[in-house]
Motif scaffolding. Structure first.
Motif, short mmCIF file in Angstrom:
data_model
loop_
_atom_site.label_atom_id
_atom_site.label_comp_id
_atom_site.label_asym_id
_atom_site.label_seq_id
_atom_site.Cartn_x
_atom_site.Cartn_y
_atom_site.Cartn_z
N ARG A 156 -1.18 -11.31 -10.38
CA ARG A 156 -0.19 -10.24 -10.55
C ARG A 156 -0.07 -9.42 -9.28
O ARG A 156 1.02 -9.06 -8.86
CB ARG A 156 -0.58 -9.35 -11.73
CG ARG A 156 0.49 -8.31 -12.05
CD ARG A 156 0.04 -7.34 -13.14
NE ARG A 156 -0.95 -6.45 -12.59
CZ ARG A 156 -2.09 -6.11 -13.17
NH1 ARG A 156 -2.38 -6.56 -14.36
NH2 ARG A 156 -2.94 -5.30 -12.58
N ARG A 157 -1.18 -9.12 -8.62
CA ARG A 157 -1.15 -8.34 -7.39
C ARG A 157 -0.46 -9.09 -6.25
O ARG A 157 0.21 -8.50 -5.43
CB ARG A 157 -2.58 -8.01 -6.91
CG ARG A 157 -3.18 -6.83 -7.60
CD ARG A 157 -4.48 -6.47 -6.89
NE ARG A 157 -5.53 -6.36 -7.88
CZ ARG A 157 -6.81 -6.54 -7.62
NH1 ARG A 157 -7.23 -6.84 -6.43
NH2 ARG A 157 -7.70 -6.39 -8.58
N ALA A 158 -0.65 -10.42 -6.22
CA ALA A 158 -0.09 -11.22 -5.14
C ALA A 158 1.41 -11.48 -5.33
O ALA A 158 2.11 -11.81 -4.38
CB ALA A 158 -0.82 -12.56 -5.05
N ARG A 159 1.91 -11.33 -6.56
CA ARG A 159 3.29 -11.59 -6.84
C ARG A 159 4.18 -10.52 -6.18
O ARG A 159 3.92 -9.33 -6.33
CB ARG A 159 3.52 -11.57 -8.36
CG ARG A 159 4.66 -12.43 -8.80
CD ARG A 159 4.82 -12.47 -10.31
NE ARG A 159 3.55 -12.63 -11.03
CZ ARG A 159 3.26 -12.01 -12.16
NH1 ARG A 159 4.12 -11.18 -12.70
NH2 ARG A 159 2.12 -12.20 -12.75
N PRO A 160 5.22 -10.95 -5.46
CA PRO A 160 6.11 -9.95 -4.85
C PRO A 160 6.91 -9.20 -5.92
O PRO A 160 7.25 -9.77 -6.95
CB PRO A 160 7.05 -10.78 -3.97
CG PRO A 160 6.94 -12.18 -4.47
CD PRO A 160 5.61 -12.29 -5.17
N GLU A 161 7.09 -7.93 -5.69
CA GLU A 161 7.83 -7.11 -6.64
C GLU A 161 9.32 -7.33 -6.47
O GLU A 161 9.81 -7.57 -5.39
CB GLU A 161 7.47 -5.65 -6.45
CG GLU A 161 6.01 -5.40 -6.70
CD GLU A 161 5.73 -3.96 -6.99
OE1 GLU A 161 6.65 -3.24 -7.39
OE2 GLU A 161 4.58 -3.56 -6.83
N GLY A 162 10.05 -7.19 -7.55
CA GLY A 162 11.49 -7.22 -7.43
C GLY A 162 12.09 -8.21 -8.28
O GLY A 162 13.13 -8.57 -8.45
#
Length: 162
Positions: A156-162
Motif C-alpha cells: 500500500r505504501r509503495a503504490r502511487p497515489e492518484g
C-alpha cells in the motif's frame, strides 16, 4: 494558542521516552545479573551432565528473552524520541525512525524474534506430549499474520497515489 499548546505538548512524549528507557536499562542490568548468577550456579554445582546442559540452555534462552524485551523497550524509547522530540539522534542507520510505520516495523521484527526465542525455550524444556504443537502453531499463525500484514502495508505504501 491551541497550535502552541499542541506544538509544545509533544514534549509530553518525553515521559514515555524516559519510562521505556528506564525499563529497558533495568531489564538489561537484570539480564546481566542473571548471566552472572547462572555462571556462579554452574561453577559451584560442578555438574557437567546432560541434564545440567539442558538447564543451562533453558536459563540462557530465558536470559535472551530478558535482553530482547529490554531491546524492544529501547527501540520504542529511541523511536518515540526521534519522532516527537529530536529527529537527528546519533543512532545506527537501522534504527533511524522517520514515521510511526518505521517504528512499528522495527518493533515487529524484534517481537517476532522474541516469539521464536519463547518457542525455543519451550522446545528445550519439552518432555513430550502434544502441547508444544499447539504452541508452535499459534506462534506460526501470529508470524504468518504479521508477515501478511507487513506485506500488505508495504504494498500500500509503495503504490502511487492518484
Amino acid at each position: 494558542m491551541i497550535r502552541d499548546i499542541l506544538g509544545t505538548s509533544r514534549f509530553l512524549i518525553i515521559l514515555a521516552v524516559l519510562g521505556t528507557f528506564i525499563a529497558s536499562a533495568t531489564l538489561q542490568v537484570f539480564g546481566l545479573l542473571r548471566v552472572a548468577a547462572v555462571i556462579i550456579d554452574l561453577v559451584s554445582a560442578g555438574d557437567v551432565s546432560s541434564s545440567a546442559a539442558k538447564g543451562l540452555i533453558a536459563n540462557t534462552v530465558a536470559i535472551i528473552d530478558i535482553f530482547l524485551i529490554g531491546t524492544v523497550l529501547f527501540v520504542i524509547s529511541a523511536g518515540l524520541y526521534q519522532l516527537f522530540v529530536q529527529p537527528d539522534v546519533g543512532l545506527p542507520s537501522w534504527l533511524k525512525i522517520e514515521s510511526l510505520d518505521d517504528l512499528k516495523d522495527n518493533l515487529t521484527e524484534v517481537i517476532i524474534v522474541a516469539l521464536l526465542v519463547a518457542f525455543l525455550g519451550q522446545a528445550i524444556e519439552w518432555t513430550g506430549g502434544f502441547e508444544i504443537v499447539g504452541f508452535g502453531i499459534a506462534i506460526g499463525a501470529v508470524i504468518i499474520a504479521v508477515g501478511v500484514l507487513t506485506y500488505a502495508t508495504r504494498t500500500r505504501r509503495a503504490r502511487p497515489e492518484g
